[in-house]
Structures are given as C-alpha cells and as structure tokens.
Write a protein that holds these residues in place. Structure first.
Motif, PDB file in Angstrom:
ATOM      1  N   MET A 135       0.510  -1.368  -0.048  1.00 10.07           N
ATOM      2  CA  MET A 135       0.346  -0.183  -0.262  1.00 10.07           C
ATOM      3  C   MET A 135       1.330   1.151  -0.051  1.00 10.07           C
ATOM      4  SD  MET A 135      -3.476  -0.768   2.969  1.00 10.07           S
ATOM      5  CE  MET A 135      -3.046   0.915   3.295  1.00 10.07           C
ATOM      6  N   SER A 136       0.081   1.858  -1.243  1.00  4.43           N
ATOM      7  CA  SER A 136       1.037   3.361  -0.507  1.00  4.43           C
ATOM      8  C   SER A 136      -0.062   4.478  -1.047  1.00  4.43           C
ATOM      9  CB  SER A 136       2.102   3.528  -1.655  1.00  4.43           C
ATOM     10  OG  SER A 136       2.077   3.608  -3.105  1.00  4.43           O
ATOM     11  N   ALA A 137       0.292   5.444  -0.605  1.00  7.57           N
ATOM     12  CA  ALA A 137      -0.195   7.571  -1.008  1.00  7.57           C
ATOM     13  C   ALA A 137       0.463   7.971  -1.229  1.00  7.57           C
ATOM     14  CB  ALA A 137      -1.904   7.359  -0.020  1.00  7.57           C
ATOM     15  N   GLU A 138       0.722   8.707  -2.467  1.00  7.45           N
ATOM     16  CA  GLU A 138       1.604   9.445  -2.390  1.00  7.45           C
ATOM     17  C   GLU A 138       0.780  11.250  -3.667  1.00  7.45           C
ATOM     18  OE1 GLU A 138       3.846   8.308  -5.509  1.00  7.45           O
ATOM     19  OE2 GLU A 138       5.495   7.361  -3.803  1.00  7.45           O
ATOM     20  N   LEU A 139       0.868  12.242  -2.759  1.00 10.60           N
ATOM     21  CA  LEU A 139       0.406  13.556  -2.885  1.00 10.60           C
ATOM     22  C   LEU A 139       1.509  14.045  -3.741  1.00 10.60           C
ATOM     23  CD1 LEU A 139      -1.403  15.670  -3.155  1.00 10.60           C
ATOM     24  CD2 LEU A 139      -0.906  16.605  -1.100  1.00 10.60           C
ATOM     25  N   THR A 140       1.576  13.987  -5.476  1.00  9.71           N
ATOM     26  CA  THR A 140       2.345  15.619  -6.195  1.00  9.71           C
ATOM     27  C   THR A 140       2.052  16.200  -6.100  1.00  9.71           C
ATOM     28  OG1 THR A 140       1.278  14.634  -7.870  1.00  9.71           O
ATOM     29  CG2 THR A 140       3.172  13.147  -7.311  1.00  9.71           C
ATOM     30  N   GLU A 141       2.351  17.221  -7.233  1.00  9.89           N
ATOM     31  CA  GLU A 141       2.188  18.967  -6.884  1.00  9.89           C
ATOM     32  C   GLU A 141       0.323  18.637  -7.807  1.00  9.89           C
ATOM     33  OE1 GLU A 141       5.124  19.795  -9.787  1.00  9.89           O
ATOM     34  OE2 GLU A 141       5.985  20.637  -7.981  1.00  9.89           O
ATOM     35  N   LYS A 142      -0.244  17.893  -9.125  1.00  4.67           N
ATOM     36  CA  LYS A 142      -1.029  17.754  -9.741  1.00  4.67           C
ATOM     37  C   LYS A 142      -2.341  16.617  -9.434  1.00  4.67           C
ATOM     38  CE  LYS A 142       0.742  20.707 -13.258  1.00  4.67           C
ATOM     39  NZ  LYS A 142       0.668  20.308 -14.681  1.00  4.67           N
ATOM     40  N   ARG A 143      -2.026  15.180  -9.013  1.00  6.77           N
ATOM     41  CA  ARG A 143      -2.167  14.049  -8.161  1.00  6.77           C
ATOM     42  C   ARG A 143      -1.818  13.313  -7.366  1.00  6.77           C
ATOM     43  NH1 ARG A 143       0.017  14.520 -13.295  1.00  6.77           N
ATOM     44  NH2 ARG A 143      -1.111  14.226 -15.183  1.00  6.77           N
ATOM     45  N   LEU A 144      -3.367  12.683  -7.319  1.00  5.76           N
ATOM     46  CA  LEU A 144      -3.249  11.579  -5.519  1.00  5.76           C
ATOM     47  C   LEU A 144      -3.152  10.034  -6.171  1.00  5.76           C
ATOM     48  CD1 LEU A 144      -3.737  11.094  -2.573  1.00  5.76           C
ATOM     49  CD2 LEU A 144      -5.881  11.367  -2.891  1.00  5.76           C
ATOM     50  N   ILE A 145      -1.961   9.768  -5.288  1.00  5.54           N
ATOM     51  CA  ILE A 145      -1.803   8.421  -6.594  1.00  5.54           C
ATOM     52  C   ILE A 145      -1.724   7.109  -5.358  1.00  5.54           C
ATOM     53  CG2 ILE A 145      -0.091   6.755  -7.589  1.00  5.54           C
ATOM     54  CD1 ILE A 145       1.351   9.747  -8.865  1.00  5.54           C
ATOM     55  N   VAL A 146      -2.490   6.145  -5.956  1.00  4.02           N
ATOM     56  CA  VAL A 146      -2.971   5.384  -4.753  1.00  4.02           C
ATOM     57  C   VAL A 146      -2.242   3.738  -5.047  1.00  4.02           C
ATOM     58  CG1 VAL A 146      -4.779   4.158  -2.971  1.00  4.02           C
ATOM     59  CG2 VAL A 146      -4.408   6.954  -3.110  1.00  4.02           C
ATOM     60  N   ARG A 147      -1.667   3.156  -4.454  1.00  5.40           N
ATOM     61  CA  ARG A 147      -1.503   1.566  -5.106  1.00  5.40           C
ATOM     62  C   ARG A 147      -1.768   0.637  -4.219  1.00  5.40           C
ATOM     63  NH1 ARG A 147       2.789   5.524  -6.435  1.00  5.40           N
ATOM     64  NH2 ARG A 147       3.757   5.011  -8.058  1.00  5.40           N
ATOM     65  N   LYS A 148      -2.139  -0.009  -4.516  1.00  4.73           N
ATOM     66  CA  LYS A 148      -2.342  -1.281  -3.537  1.00  4.73           C
ATOM     67  C   LYS A 148      -3.018  -2.496  -3.815  1.00  4.73           C
ATOM     68  CE  LYS A 148      -7.614   0.920  -2.613  1.00  4.73           C
ATOM     69  NZ  LYS A 148      -8.112   0.440  -1.408  1.00  4.73           N
ATOM     70  N   GLY A 149      -3.188  -4.277  -2.893  1.00  5.10           N
ATOM     71  CA  GLY A 149      -2.932  -4.851  -3.639  1.00  5.10           C
ATOM     72  C   GLY A 149      -2.077  -6.257  -2.717  1.00  5.10           C
ATOM     73  N   LEU A 150      -2.439  -7.387  -3.067  1.00  2.00           N
ATOM     74  CA  LEU A 150      -2.342  -8.739  -2.610  1.00  2.00           C
ATOM     75  C   LEU A 150      -1.673  -9.385  -4.042  1.00  2.00           C
ATOM     76  CD1 LEU A 150      -0.762 -10.166  -0.686  1.00  2.00           C
ATOM     77  CD2 LEU A 150      -2.850 -11.187   0.427  1.00  2.00           C
ATOM     78  N   LEU A 151      -3.100  -9.877  -4.471  1.00  2.00           N
ATOM     79  CA  LEU A 151      -2.622 -10.601  -5.662  1.00  2.00           C
ATOM     80  C   LEU A 151      -3.127  -9.461  -7.113  1.00  2.00           C
ATOM     81  CD1 LEU A 151      -4.553 -13.591  -4.933  1.00  2.00           C
ATOM     82  CD2 LEU A 151      -2.446 -13.788  -4.717  1.00  2.00           C
ATOM     83  N   THR A 152      -3.963  -9.383  -7.237  1.00  2.00           N
ATOM     84  CA  THR A 152      -3.944  -8.055  -8.262  1.00  2.00           C
ATOM     85  C   THR A 152      -3.881  -6.534  -7.260  1.00  2.00           C
ATOM     86  OG1 THR A 152      -5.837  -9.826  -9.046  1.00  2.00           O
ATOM     87  CG2 THR A 152      -6.093  -7.199  -9.084  1.00  2.00           C
ATOM     88  N   ARG A 153      -3.223  -5.682  -7.940  1.00  2.00           N
ATOM     89  CA  ARG A 153      -2.538  -5.087  -7.564  1.00  2.00           C
ATOM     90  C   ARG A 153      -2.792  -3.638  -8.615  1.00  2.00           C
ATOM     91  NH1 ARG A 153       3.626  -6.151  -6.353  1.00  2.00           N
ATOM     92  NH2 ARG A 153       3.159  -7.777  -4.677  1.00  2.00           N
ATOM     93  N   THR A 154      -3.411  -2.497  -7.752  1.00  2.00           N
ATOM     94  CA  THR A 154      -3.937  -1.321  -8.356  1.00  2.00           C
ATOM     95  C   THR A 154      -3.218  -0.269  -8.258  1.00  2.00           C
ATOM     96  OG1 THR A 154      -6.241  -0.832  -6.955  1.00  2.00           O
ATOM     97  CG2 THR A 154      -6.328  -2.412  -8.177  1.00  2.00           C
ATOM     98  N   GLU A 155      -3.252   0.472  -9.203  1.00  2.00           N
ATOM     99  CA  GLU A 155      -2.835   2.110  -8.997  1.00  2.00           C
ATOM    100  C   GLU A 155      -3.860   2.863  -9.607  1.00  2.00           C
ATOM    101  OE1 GLU A 155       0.209   5.074 -11.176  1.00  2.00           O
ATOM    102  OE2 GLU A 155       0.902   2.660 -10.070  1.00  2.00           O
ATOM    103  N   ASN A 156      -4.189   3.933  -8.887  1.00  3.12           N
ATOM    104  CA  ASN A 156      -4.739   4.876  -8.560  1.00  3.12           C
ATOM    105  C   ASN A 156      -4.737   5.888  -8.912  1.00  3.12           C
ATOM    106  OD1 ASN A 156      -7.142   2.544  -8.946  1.00  3.12           O
ATOM    107  ND2 ASN A 156      -8.552   3.416  -7.373  1.00  3.12           N
TER     108      ASN A 156
END
Length: 179
Positions: free
Chosen positions: A55-76
């Motif tokens: 799991m990770s959540a990062e705030l950049t200058e223009k976006r919020l990026i969230v990654r998570k998952g065990l078997l199926t990893r997703t990035e929003n």
C-alpha cells in the motif's frame, strides 16, 4: 509525469491487527467458520503484512496516486482538480484501534461509493488537509492563468478598437485633395 512528490502517507502500525480482528469477528459470526479461526490468524497475518507493504499513497503537485493490492495490484491516479469530496469514516472497531478510513470521490465518477478507500493512514486529518490545500493551490493557479488570458484578450480587443477609432479620426481630419 515527473512531478515532485509532496507527501507520502504512512500506515498505522495497528492496521494489520484491526484487519485480523475484523476478519475474526466475521468468521466467528458465521459460526460454521469458527474452526477456520485456527488458520485465519497465521495465514491472515502473513496476507495482511504483505498487503500493507504493497500500500502507498502519494500526493504530487497535480495528482493523488494510490497503490494497493495483494494478488491484483491496482494504481489509482486522481487529478486533484477532479476531487469532489474526501470523507473520514470511523466505525466502532476503528475507534478502538484509533484508525480512520479516508474516502476520495471524484467528478465524473460512475456508480455509487468512493473511487479510493484508504484505511489506516497515520495522521489522516493532516494528510487530508494537505491534499485539499494542494487542490486549492492548483485551482487558484489555474484560475489566475484563466484570468490573465481574459485580461490579455480584453486588452487586445480594446487596443484594436482604439486603433480603428484613430484611423477613422485620421481619415476625417486628412484634407481631401481637389481634383
């Protein structure tokens, strides 16, 4: 997309225990699953640790990026200007562990529910405020650019009108040569 990372979310050390206890409660309620409790804790502990590590959540200058998952990893990746709501939710068991769920909803989102659910972010109120502040700064910057474009367009139109008026005055004042 080499934007500067402003903030990274860290996750609560009790998050794994919260998920294990939640799962154990659900298994216990089913009564049939009570024998599975012996497997749930060792297998669940391993799965929860791996899931939290992914799991990770990062705030950049223009976006919020969230990654998570065990078997199926997703990035929003959510553009900040599309975020419409960021809600904090805390159920009774979450209160016991001091954990919140942060939900992110966006404009143009289809279906019900939130686009992103983040559970167990450390100092979630500060993370939420950072995202909303950056969203506000980005919106202000974009409106300033739009305002400057509008002002430039108005100035150009006024100069063109003044030029046309001066040319008409010049034509009227210029003496006509007799033929």
């Amino acid at each position: 997309m080499n934007e500067k990372k402003l903030v990274s979310a860290h996750f609560h050390p009790k998050l794994g225990v919260y998920w294990l206890v939640s799962g154990a409660i659900i298994i216990t309620i089913t009564v049939v699953g009570i024998p599975l409790l012996l497997l749930w804790f060792p297998v669940g502990l391993l799965a929860v640790r791996r899931y939290i590590a992914n799991m990770s959540a990062e705030l950049t200058e223009k976006r919020l990026i969230v990654r998570k998952g065990l078997l199926t990893r997703t990035e929003n990746t959510v553009p900040l200007d599309k975020i419409t709501d960021m809600a904090l939710i805390q159920g009774p068991l979450m209160r016991l562990f001091g954990i919140y769920q942060l939900t992110v909803e966006t404009a143009g989102q289809s279906g019900t529910g939130s686009l992103i659910n983040l559970v167990g972010v450390v100092d979630v109120q500060a993370f939420r405020e950072q995202v909303l502040l950056q969203k506000s700064l980005l919106t202000d910057r974009q409106s300033t650019v739009v305002d400057n474009v509008d002002i430039d367009q108005l100035l150009l139109e006024n100069l063109q009108q003044m030029n046309a008026t001066l040319q008409r005055i010049e034509q009227v004042l210029t003496p006509h040569s007799p033929q």
